[in-house]
Scaffold this active site. Structure first.
Site, mmCIF file in Angstrom:
data_model
loop_
_atom_site.group_PDB
_atom_site.id
_atom_site.type_symbol
_atom_site.label_atom_id
_atom_site.label_comp_id
_atom_site.label_asym_id
_atom_site.label_seq_id
_atom_site.Cartn_x
_atom_site.Cartn_y
_atom_site.Cartn_z
ATOM 1 N N ALA A 122 -12.731 -23.606 2.462
ATOM 2 C CA ALA A 122 -12.218 -23.132 3.744
ATOM 3 C C ALA A 122 -13.090 -22.009 4.300
ATOM 4 O O ALA A 122 -13.702 -21.251 3.550
ATOM 5 C CB ALA A 122 -10.780 -22.648 3.593
ATOM 6 N N GLU A 165 -12.191 -30.907 -2.690
ATOM 7 C CA GLU A 165 -11.141 -31.810 -2.209
ATOM 8 C C GLU A 165 -11.722 -32.888 -1.306
ATOM 9 O O GLU A 165 -11.297 -34.053 -1.347
ATOM 10 C CB GLU A 165 -10.064 -31.006 -1.473
ATOM 11 N N GLY A 203 -11.759 -26.596 -0.824
ATOM 12 C CA GLY A 203 -11.723 -27.727 0.087
ATOM 13 C C GLY A 203 -12.955 -28.595 0.022
ATOM 14 O O GLY A 203 -12.904 -29.793 0.342
ATOM 15 N N GLU A 259 -8.638 -22.049 -5.691
ATOM 16 C CA GLU A 259 -7.681 -21.433 -4.762
ATOM 17 C C GLU A 259 -6.752 -20.412 -5.407
ATOM 18 O O GLU A 259 -6.341 -19.434 -4.754
ATOM 19 C CB GLU A 259 -6.842 -22.522 -4.070
#
Length: 339
Positions: free
Chosen positions: A141, A189, A186, A209
């Protein structure tokens, strides 16, 4: 192709009778999958129509000089249709060097537009997700942007990121993440949403995270356990551990690990090799095989085998299947048309 996939949906509906929650999930996911597969016969998304949101290029990726933060928003994602021996392969190149390819609002918007175009283009056989920035895949992010968000904005934005990554997971053609550098949060991900992951041994990967007192919010808590098993996934998420390419290969997080080359694109070159292996196969068969595998993994084995049977039945009347048999008989390469 639309009637073929519509029949698959009908067959699956019968299979799921009496399992209301699963039926609902099936129709949500298959509805998307069928839309992608059915729309593959459309000619509306030709490369010439891709005029907004990214920069198409036929040439090799070249790092941008200076990595200025003044980089135009539309340059943050480069979409390239490859030609010649790589024809049918499309490369999504993330290009936010000044932010380590972090997932910003604009980048997520660009990814969504690109995927929307790709899923309705029948010329596409394989999609490779890579970085245009040396040493970085995606750092996760964009925390600088996140700091400026009101708490009420965070939830909706994370939901949008999750939705776009789900779109990537549901693209009907094979997808490959080429991880030649850092893939955290992310970024990992995003890679987990791809069908296949390849990485350089020097790459770093992890869902980190919990270090920020949050959890993976774009599918990481669900996809990582499905890839490496629940217990090990918990260990990695709880510890926010970062793995190198060799460690990732050892636990099955990636399919191939390679020593990095001087150009810094060893994983990308391996992804191209894989795409060239996929390209000659029957395009309808590839799409239906992916659908059968993805959906079958969400149900018990008996139901999964019935899904496979329903999918196989819809391949039988295709022209491609007959072409494959004829090519075998005539001892020549098949000429598949996706029909």
């Amino acid at each position: 192709m639309v009637p073929v996939m519509a029949t698959v949906a009908a067959s699956v509906g019968v299979l799921q009778t009496g399992r209301a929650p699963l039926v609902k999930a099936w129709y949500v996911r298959l509805g998307l999958g069928l839309g992608l597969l059915g729309s593959a016969t459309s000619s509306q998304a030709a490369p010439s129509a891709w005029t907004q949101g990214w920069v198409p290029s036929a040439g090799p990726a070249v790092p941008r000089r200076g990595y200025s933060s003044d980089l135009k928003a539309e340059d943050e994602l480069r979409v390239r249709y490859l030609e010649e021996e790589n024809r049918g392969t499309v490369v999504l190149g993330i290009n936010r060097a000044y932010a380590k390819n972090a997932l910003s609002k604009n980048l997520i918007k660009m990814l969504s537009k690109a995927v929307d175009a790709l899923k309705s283009d029948k010329k596409v056989r394989t999609i490779i997700v890579k970085s245009e920035v040396p040493g970085i895949f995606c750092a996760g992010a964009d925390l600088k942007e996140r700091l400026k968000m009101h708490p009420s904005e965070v939830g909706p934005f994370v939901s949008k990121v999750r939705a776009v990554i789900n779109e990537i997971a549901n693209v009907p053609v094979p997808t490959i993440a080429a991880i030649d550098g850092l893939a955290l949060g992310g970024g990992l991900e995003l890679a987990l949403a791809c069908d296949i992951r390849v990485a350089a041994s020097s790459a770093k990967m992890g869902l980190v995270e919990t270090k920020l007192a949050i959890i993976p919010g774009a599918g990481g808590t669900q996809r990582l356990p499905r890839v490496i098993g629940m217990s090990l996934a918990k260990e990695l998420i709880f510890s926010a551990r970062v793995l190198d390419g060799q460690e990732a290969k050892a636990i099955g997080l990636i399919s191939h690990v390679l020593e990095q080359n001087k150009e810094g694109n060893a994983a990308y070159k391996k992804a191209l090799d894989l795409a060239r292996e996929f390209s000659p196969q029957g395009p309808i068969a590839m799409r239906v095989a992916k659908l059968a595998i993805n959906q079958g993994m969400e149900v018990d084995l008996v139901t999964g085998l019935a899904i496979e049977e329903a999918c196989y039945a819809q391949i039988i009347p295709t022209k491609d299947r007959l072409e494959g048999l004829l090519a075998f008989k005539e001892k020549r390469l098949p000429r598949y048309k996706g029909e």
